[in-house]
Structures are given as structure tokens and as C-alpha cells.
Design a protein around this motif. Structure first.
Motif, short mmCIF file in Angstrom:
data_model
loop_
_atom_site.label_atom_id
_atom_site.label_comp_id
_atom_site.label_asym_id
_atom_site.label_seq_id
_atom_site.Cartn_x
_atom_site.Cartn_y
_atom_site.Cartn_z
N PRO A 163 0.82 -1.22 0.00
CA PRO A 163 0.00 0.00 0.00
C PRO A 163 0.86 1.27 0.00
O PRO A 163 0.53 2.25 -0.68
N ASP A 164 1.97 1.26 0.73
CA ASP A 164 2.85 2.44 0.76
C ASP A 164 3.45 2.72 -0.61
O ASP A 164 3.56 3.88 -1.03
N GLU A 165 3.85 1.66 -1.29
CA GLU A 165 4.44 1.85 -2.62
C GLU A 165 3.39 2.38 -3.60
O GLU A 165 3.67 3.26 -4.42
N ILE A 166 2.18 1.85 -3.49
CA ILE A 166 1.11 2.31 -4.38
C ILE A 166 0.82 3.80 -4.12
O ILE A 166 0.68 4.60 -5.05
N GLU A 167 0.82 4.16 -2.86
CA GLU A 167 0.57 5.56 -2.52
C GLU A 167 1.68 6.46 -3.08
O GLU A 167 1.40 7.51 -3.67
N LEU A 168 2.93 6.03 -2.91
CA LEU A 168 4.06 6.81 -3.44
C LEU A 168 3.94 6.96 -4.96
O LEU A 168 4.15 8.03 -5.52
N ALA A 169 3.56 5.85 -5.63
CA ALA A 169 3.46 5.87 -7.09
C ALA A 169 2.35 6.82 -7.54
O ALA A 169 2.56 7.66 -8.44
N VAL A 170 1.18 6.72 -6.91
CA VAL A 170 0.05 7.55 -7.33
C VAL A 170 0.35 9.03 -7.02
O VAL A 170 0.18 9.90 -7.87
N LYS A 171 0.86 9.28 -5.82
CA LYS A 171 1.14 10.67 -5.42
C LYS A 171 2.23 11.31 -6.27
O LYS A 171 2.19 12.50 -6.54
N SER A 172 3.23 10.51 -6.65
CA SER A 172 4.32 11.12 -7.42
C SER A 172 3.95 11.25 -8.90
O SER A 172 4.71 11.83 -9.68
N GLY A 173 2.80 10.74 -9.28
CA GLY A 173 2.30 10.95 -10.65
C GLY A 173 2.98 10.09 -11.69
O GLY A 173 3.20 10.54 -12.83
N VAL A 174 3.31 8.83 -11.34
CA VAL A 174 3.90 7.96 -12.37
C VAL A 174 2.93 7.82 -13.54
O VAL A 174 1.71 7.90 -13.35
N SER A 175 3.50 7.61 -14.71
CA SER A 175 2.67 7.51 -15.90
C SER A 175 1.67 6.36 -15.77
O SER A 175 0.46 6.55 -15.87
N HIS A 176 2.20 5.16 -15.55
CA HIS A 176 1.34 3.97 -15.48
C HIS A 176 1.77 3.06 -14.33
O HIS A 176 2.97 2.96 -14.04
N ILE A 177 0.79 2.40 -13.75
CA ILE A 177 1.10 1.30 -12.85
C ILE A 177 0.74 0.02 -13.59
O ILE A 177 -0.34 -0.07 -14.18
N ILE A 178 1.68 -0.93 -13.62
CA ILE A 178 1.40 -2.18 -14.29
C ILE A 178 0.81 -3.13 -13.23
O ILE A 178 1.49 -3.55 -12.30
N VAL A 179 -0.47 -3.41 -13.39
CA VAL A 179 -1.22 -4.14 -12.37
C VAL A 179 -0.93 -5.64 -12.48
O VAL A 179 -0.97 -6.21 -13.58
N ASP A 180 -0.68 -6.24 -11.33
CA ASP A 180 -0.34 -7.66 -11.30
C ASP A 180 -1.50 -8.53 -10.87
O ASP A 180 -1.63 -9.67 -11.30
N ASN A 181 -2.37 -8.02 -9.99
CA ASN A 181 -3.41 -8.89 -9.41
C ASN A 181 -4.60 -8.05 -8.94
O ASN A 181 -4.52 -6.82 -8.86
N ILE A 182 -5.67 -8.74 -8.60
CA ILE A 182 -6.93 -8.08 -8.26
C ILE A 182 -6.81 -7.26 -6.97
O ILE A 182 -7.36 -6.17 -6.86
N TYR A 183 -6.03 -7.78 -6.03
CA TYR A 183 -5.88 -7.09 -4.75
C TYR A 183 -5.30 -5.70 -4.98
O TYR A 183 -5.80 -4.69 -4.48
N GLU A 184 -4.23 -5.64 -5.78
CA GLU A 184 -3.62 -4.32 -5.95
C GLU A 184 -4.45 -3.44 -6.89
O GLU A 184 -4.41 -2.21 -6.76
N LEU A 185 -5.22 -4.05 -7.77
CA LEU A 185 -6.11 -3.24 -8.61
C LEU A 185 -7.07 -2.44 -7.74
O LEU A 185 -7.25 -1.22 -7.92
N GLU A 186 -7.67 -3.11 -6.76
CA GLU A 186 -8.60 -2.42 -5.85
C GLU A 186 -7.87 -1.34 -5.06
O GLU A 186 -8.38 -0.25 -4.85
N LYS A 187 -6.67 -1.68 -4.63
CA LYS A 187 -5.89 -0.75 -3.81
C LYS A 187 -5.51 0.50 -4.62
O LYS A 187 -5.57 1.63 -4.12
#
Ligand code: LLP
Length: 433
Positions: free
Chosen positions: A115-139
Motif C-alpha cells: 500500500p505504501d508503494e502504491i501511494e508513493l506511485a500515485v502521489k508522485s504521478g507515475v505515468s502507469h502502474i502495471i497491475v499484477d493482481n486483483i488485490y492491488e487493482l482495488e488498492k
């Protein structure tokens, strides 16, 4: 004679990388020492950039896979060359942020993003997140909602390609911890679900079929499979996929017998497959991404060691020990990887001895080259191990509390430290009594 063409021998019989004498570098900075030829690193970035321009009308972007070698200097160089960046952890992302890497060219990977990494990625405005699984998709959706943004995503797909490579680094098949599979409908279902979520935008699909691959065919097959999947998504869900990311994995020359494909040839062949399948399936030609790591940084790097104790065990073998080992290069102990080496201070001598180059760790498998033909080595010689620019520093450890070596970058005869040598104080830095 050498595995990379940036290496030569000067009038003193010393090995030269770019325009820098390796013996002088070893004297100036000490050993073990990683040396990175910035000029070759840049040249390798340009091969991808130019091939996309030539064979794909510039409709794509090469992302340097920073797991191969990640530090601020290298991120800056990749950015200057106009490449994007593949990061796979909060640490790599943080390095990119500190390097001032344009975030709209950063793609965030990983099969278990926290969750911390996802927050850092979204907040820092990365172009894309490459989704691996359903859990992280929801997150990701939840985090993007919280931040009031729509996060662009791609999905990591297992295309079912069994590329001929080392088992541990083969990831395209269904029995892999990475991504979602095509053949059991998992990939289709997760994308269908993602389309209903409000704070993510499904923008692309991704696959990566393995590493150190010498064949063009598995890449072409993967491209075809992925394009057909893009066709299915359009037919069945009305979803138009904008981007196709084909990962990395292009093999390099570690030893004479390795025969890598020219990287622009790969891009040419894959481009043809993508365009023809797009027209067959009546979908638009996607923007392509690729993620070369090893092929950019490995040939640009060497490691310099000083030869220490030599043990000639009669009728058994000759061990030559160096002042580094599995701590700075764990690839032999992990994969049995092969390397080429040169006696840097008498570089043109004949290769007429069979020796095993061992490291200094308390581990029998701590070997760099096993039973390989080498030049006669003496105590105090400088030994250069070639093509160590990828997955050496990035996989280094402090086993036996040995400090990690420095990295020196060379360019046009100039040299500078880009990562400092660790000290004993660095080793105990986080110890608490
Ligand atoms: N993209 C993805 C999603 C990857 O998983 C990898 C490598 C790359 C790109 C870059 O692949 P390259 O072009 O560097 O082959 N430690 C192993 C290699 C592991 C590669 C993991 N993924 C080794 O030392 O051989």
C-alpha cells in the motif's frame, strides 16, 4: 576478442574501457570497483530509440529497466537519452524521483506492491502502474480516489510463452508468480472488472517473457498473442487498448559463444508482427513500449578486482582468489552464470591456464569463473570481469559484512564516482545496541 567493443589494450598492455586505463582506475579508486562506460550506456539507449523511430514511426518508447542497474546518475543518463523508466519497487521509484526523472515516463511494476508503494506511485504521478493482481487493482483504485486522480494502468499478462532461458528467470508461462494468465480467462476477467472502476483507466497490456533471450521468435510470438488479446478485448468488451508493452529480455554477450540478436532487428521483426496482426484484427496499431535493462547496462560495465591468494591444488584445480566475489556479483552462485575476464595489467597475454576465480566470502560456491581459460595471474594483478553492468551492483549484498564497491563512471577519458564505496561505518549504520 572482447565481449564488448568499448574495450581495448593500450601501449602499456593495460585493458582500456572507453578511453580510460583500467589499471589507473584501480589504483585511483581501489578495488573491487565497478566501472561503467557512460558513452556505451548512452549508445545502447540510442539503439532502441532509433529503432523505434525507424521501424515503428516513432510511435513508442523504450523504458530502461532500472532493476538492471539503478542509481541517481544512471536514471539521469537514461532521462537525458529520452528513455522512460521501469521501476519495480518503492526504492527504485524513490531513486527516480531524486534523480528528477520525468514522472510521466515512469512505469511502476511489481507482483506485490505494498500500500505504501502504491501511494508513493500515485502521489508522485507515475505515468502507469502495471497491475499484477486483483488485490492491488482495488488498492490502486482506492488510492487514486483518495488522491482525487484517475490512475492510468496496464495489466501484466502471462502470454504462455516458454522462452528458452534459465528456469529462474522464465516468467511468461502460466506457472509464474507474475501477472494474470490468458489461457484460463483470468486476464480477461480482471480487465472487465477494472473497466467498472472509477479511478483507474485501462490503458494498456504488458508482457515480459524472460531474460537473456537470444531468439527473435518468442518475442514475435508474444507480440502476436498480445495483439490477438487486444483484438479480443475490442470484440468482446468494446475496449480499445492504446499501449502494448512487450517487456525486456534481450540477450547479451557474456562469453564468446553467446550470440545475441541485434536489438534493432528484434524491433523490426516485432513491429511487422504488430502491424500485420493489428490489420488482421481490425484494431489500431498501439503505441509500443519495451523494457530493456541488461542489454543497455551490462555491456557498459566491468568489475575490477585485485588478485590475492592463489592455490594450485595438484590434480584438482587452481584457485585464484580476488578481493570481491558473490557480494558484488551473485550471478554464479544464483544461476551458474558465465563471465569473461582479462588480466587488466597484462591484457594481451595468452589464455593458457585453466583456473577458478573465487571470491572472499565464507561460502564454497562463492565463485566468479569456474574452470575457465585465463591468462596467468599473479598476486597483486588487476583482474577485470566483463559485462557486469547489469544485475551485479543491483543484486549486491553485504554478506560477511563486506562493504559494497564504488561505481565509477567513465566518459571520453574522464572518470568520476557515481556511487561511493561503502565503509565499515555504513555497515553498522543501522545497528542498535
Ligand atoms: N521488464 C520486466 C517486467 C522484467 O521483469 C525484467 C526483468 C525486465 C523488464 C528487464 O529484463 P532485461 O532486459 O534486463 O533482461 N537477476 C536476473 C535477471 C532477472 C530479470 C528480471 N526481470 C539475472 O541476473 O540474470
Amino acid at each position: 576478442m572482447f565481449v564488448s567493443d568499448n574495450l581495448s589494450i593500450n601501449e602499456k598492455n593495460h585493458l582500456v574501457i572507453g578511453k580510460s586505463d583500467t589499471v589507473k582506475l584501480a589504483e585511483k579508486y581501489g578495488t573491487p570497483l565497478y566501472v561503467l562506460d557512460d558513452d556505451l550506456f548512452r549508445k545502447n539507449c540510442r539503439i532502441y530509440k532509433q529503432a523505434i523511430e525507424k521501424f515503428y514511426e516513432g510511435n513508442g518508447l523504450a523504458l530502461y529497466a532500472s532493476k538492471a542497474l539503478c542509481c541517481i546518475h544512471v536514471c539521469k543518463t537514461a532521462a537525458e537519452e529520452g528513455l522512460g523508466l521501469d521501476v519495480v519497487s518503492g526504492g527504485e521509484l524513490y531513486t527516480a524521483i531524486k534523480a528528477g526523472f520525468p514522472m510521466d515516463k515512469v512505469y511502476f511494476h511489481g507482483n506485490n506492491k505494498t500500500p505504501d508503494e502504491i501511494e508513493l506511485a500515485v502521489k508522485s504521478g507515475v505515468s502507469h502502474i502495471i497491475v499484477d493482481n486483483i488485490y492491488e487493482l482495488e488498492k490502486i483504485n482506492e488510492t487514486a480516489k483518495h488522491e482525487g486522480v484517475i490512475q492510468k494502468i496496464m495489466f501484466r499478462i502471462k502470454p504462455g510463452i516458454d522462452a528458452h532461458t534459465h528456469d529462474f528467470i522464465r516468467t511468461g508461462q502460466i506457472d509464474s508468480k507474475f501477472g494474470v494468465a490468458l489461457e484460463n480467462g483470468e486476464a480477461f476477467e480482471i480487465i472487465k472488472h477494472a473497466m467498472k472502476l472509477e479511478n483507474v483507466k485501462v490503458d494498456g497490456v504488458h508482457c515480459h517473457i524472460g531474460s537473456q533471450i537470444f531468439d527473435i521468435d518468442p518475442f514475435c510470438l508474444a507480440a502476436e498473442v498480445m495483439m490477438n488479446f487486444i483484438g479480443d478485448l475490442k470484440d468482446k468488451l468494446g475496449l480499445e487498448i492504446e499501449k502494448l508493452n512487450l517487456g525486456g529480455g534481450f540477450g547479451i554477450k557474456y562469453v564468446e559463444s553467446d550470440d545475441p540478436i541485434p536489438y534493432d532487428k528484434y524491433i523490426q521483426s516485432v513491429s511487422e508482427v504488430i502491424k500485420s496482426t493489428a490489420s488482421k484484427r481490425n484494431v489500431k496499431v498501439p503505441f509500443i513500449l519495451m523494457e530493456p535493462g541488461r542489454s543497455i547496462s551490462a555491456p557498459a560495465g566491468i568489475t575490477l578486482y585485485t588478485v590475492g591468494g592463489i592455490k594450485d591444488i595438484k590434480n584438482v584445480r587452481k584457485y585464484v582468489s580476488v578481493d570481491g566475489g558473490m557480494g558484488d556479483n551473485p550471478r554464479y552462485i544464483l544461476y551458474g552464470s558465465k563471465y569473461s575476464a582479462v588480466a587488466a595489467n597484462h591484457a594481451s597475454d595468452p589464455y593458457d591456464e585453466v583456473v577458478t576465480v573465487a571470491g572472499k566470502c565464507c561460502e564454497s560456491g562463492d565463485i566468479i569463473l569456474e574452470n575457465e581459460k585465463l591468462q596467468k595471474l599473479n598476486v597483486g594483478d588487476t583482474l577485470a570481469v566483463l559485462a557486469t553492468g547489469a544485475y551485479n551492483y543491483s543484486m549486491a549484498s553485504n554478506y560477511n559484512r563486506i562493504p559494497r564497491p564504488a561505481i565509477v563512471a567513465v566518459s571520453d577519458g574522464n572518470d568520476k564516482i557515481i556511487v561511493k564505496r561503502e565503509t565499515y561505518d555504513d555497515i553498522i549504520m543501522n545497528d542498535v545496541e
